[in-house]
Design an enzyme around this catalytic site. Structure first.
Site, short mmCIF file in Angstrom:
data_model
loop_
_atom_site.label_atom_id
_atom_site.label_comp_id
_atom_site.label_asym_id
_atom_site.label_seq_id
_atom_site.Cartn_x
_atom_site.Cartn_y
_atom_site.Cartn_z
N ILE A 22 -23.27 31.57 -28.79
CA ILE A 22 -24.14 31.23 -30.17
C ILE A 22 -25.57 31.37 -29.76
O ILE A 22 -26.46 31.58 -30.49
CB ILE A 22 -23.84 29.77 -30.72
CG1 ILE A 22 -22.58 29.58 -31.19
CG2 ILE A 22 -24.95 29.17 -31.64
CD1 ILE A 22 -21.92 28.33 -31.48
N ASN A 96 -29.64 24.58 -27.39
CA ASN A 96 -28.26 24.89 -27.51
C ASN A 96 -27.43 25.01 -26.19
O ASN A 96 -26.11 25.10 -26.38
CB ASN A 96 -28.21 26.53 -28.07
CG ASN A 96 -26.82 27.02 -28.01
OD1 ASN A 96 -26.09 26.75 -28.88
ND2 ASN A 96 -26.68 28.18 -27.23
N TYR A 161 -17.45 15.22 -22.47
CA TYR A 161 -17.97 16.13 -23.77
C TYR A 161 -18.16 15.29 -25.13
O TYR A 161 -19.22 15.63 -25.59
CB TYR A 161 -17.13 17.20 -23.90
CG TYR A 161 -17.42 18.33 -24.51
CD1 TYR A 161 -18.62 19.40 -24.21
CD2 TYR A 161 -17.27 18.42 -26.02
CE1 TYR A 161 -19.11 20.08 -25.15
CE2 TYR A 161 -17.67 19.23 -26.81
CZ TYR A 161 -18.59 20.49 -26.37
OH TYR A 161 -19.21 21.39 -27.05
N LYS A 165 -21.95 14.73 -26.78
CA LYS A 165 -22.12 15.20 -28.14
C LYS A 165 -22.26 14.10 -29.29
O LYS A 165 -22.97 14.45 -30.54
CB LYS A 165 -21.01 16.29 -28.60
CG LYS A 165 -20.97 17.60 -27.83
CD LYS A 165 -22.27 18.41 -28.04
CE LYS A 165 -22.08 19.68 -27.32
NZ LYS A 165 -23.34 20.53 -27.29
N VAL A 197 -15.30 28.49 -32.23
CA VAL A 197 -16.00 29.63 -31.83
C VAL A 197 -15.58 30.46 -30.80
O VAL A 197 -15.73 29.69 -29.63
CB VAL A 197 -17.66 29.69 -32.10
CG1 VAL A 197 -18.49 30.89 -32.15
CG2 VAL A 197 -18.06 28.89 -33.15
N THR A 199 -16.65 31.88 -27.58
CA THR A 199 -17.80 32.18 -26.68
C THR A 199 -17.25 31.95 -25.48
O THR A 199 -16.01 31.41 -25.25
CB THR A 199 -18.97 30.99 -27.09
OG1 THR A 199 -18.17 29.58 -26.87
CG2 THR A 199 -19.22 31.29 -28.62
#
Length: 284
Positions: A22, A96, A161, A165, A197, A199
């Protein structure tokens, strides 16, 4: 404030985690818009390759690649000084950079420390280092922090995680509250909440994009459309989960508190049928 006043020729964007995924997709869009772009990531060939790509597509702006470990406050302060010295005021900060090595409640300490240092304090410190200057220069500016749906519904499986977040979400909400009460209001904050996504962070060893996943470019396209609308919560769908389903999951998670259910009741065997009925009822 229109996003087009920020994402414009001659303005400067700083993107962390810009070597792939991203971050790279966003940096490409900013470079294509004529912005000066500072691509920030750990040193190595991926950052070098990303920089070469950005230079090729740049529409008149300057491209800098600056290696930085966002887990280090001192490194972020040095980064800020280098950017200011070479490009002047920053108009867009995209925090990011993120890691997801995996974790468990009683797992290795270094997993927790790494995830919180990068995913949470990298954003907190990045904002606190760059934010005051963005306010002081008085021109339209924005701060975009990349969150996660795992910071909202907190599914079992990777607690470090989720905690990082969830903290990032709370921090960005507080940031936007702070910014919108300033007079004059020149800086906005936004929480990017990607779906699935494809990635390097989410690939899991796969070399081909799963059908359910969006590309990083699709995610950034959605982000830019949302920014132009002035959205704070940029809740992205993907090819498997539409917004309506995300909303049901988020509402159910909040309902655990309101209805005094067990935490994470969506994954509790005694509530599985109720959750399924909740989703099906709403869908109808």
């Amino acid at each position: 404030m229109s996003a087009k006043t920020v994402i414009a020729p001659g303005k400067t964007a700083v993107v962390t985690g810009a070597a792939s995924g991203i971050g790279l997709a966003a940096a490409r869009r900013f470079a294509s818009a004529g912005m000066n772009v500072v691509a920030v990531d750990r040193p190595g060939e991926r950052l070098d390759a990303a920089t070469r790509e950005l230079v090729e597509i740049a529409k008149g702006g300057t491209i800098l690649d600056l290696a930085c470990d966002v887990a280090s406050l001192a490194a972020l302060e040095t980064l800020s000084g280098e950017v200011r010295g070479q490009l002047g005021p920053v108009h867009l900060l995209m925090n990011n950079a993120g890691v997801q090595p995996g974790s468990s409640i009683f797992g290795p300490q270094d997993e927790w420390e790494q995830v919180l240092a990068v995913n949470l304090f990298g954003v907190v410190n990045g904002t606190r280092v760059f934010g005051p200057g963005m306010i002081e220069h008085g021109e339209p500016a924005m701060i975009i922090n990349t969150g996660s749906k795992q910071g909202i519904t907190t599914p079992p499986g990777d607690p470090a995680y989720n905690v990082s977040k969830a903290g990032l979400k709370a921090f960005t909400e507080a940031l936007e509250h702070e910014l919108r009460n300033r007079d004059p209001r020149t800086v906005t904050a936004h929480l990017l909440i990607p779906g699935f996504v494809f990635t390097p962070l989410a690939a899991g060893g796969r070399t081909e994009k799963p059908a359910a996943a969006w590309t990083a470019d699709q995610t950034v396209d959605f982000m830019l459309e949302s920014l132009e609308r002035g959205d704070f919560y940029i809740l992205c769908p993907d090819n498997d989960v539409p917004r309506a389903l995300d909303e049901k999951r988020i509402l159910w998670a909040a309902g655990d508190i309101v209805e005094n259910r067990p935490p994470l009741s969506r994954w509790h065997p005694d509530y599985a049928d109720r959750f399924k009925a909740h989703v099906e009822k709403t869908a109808r």
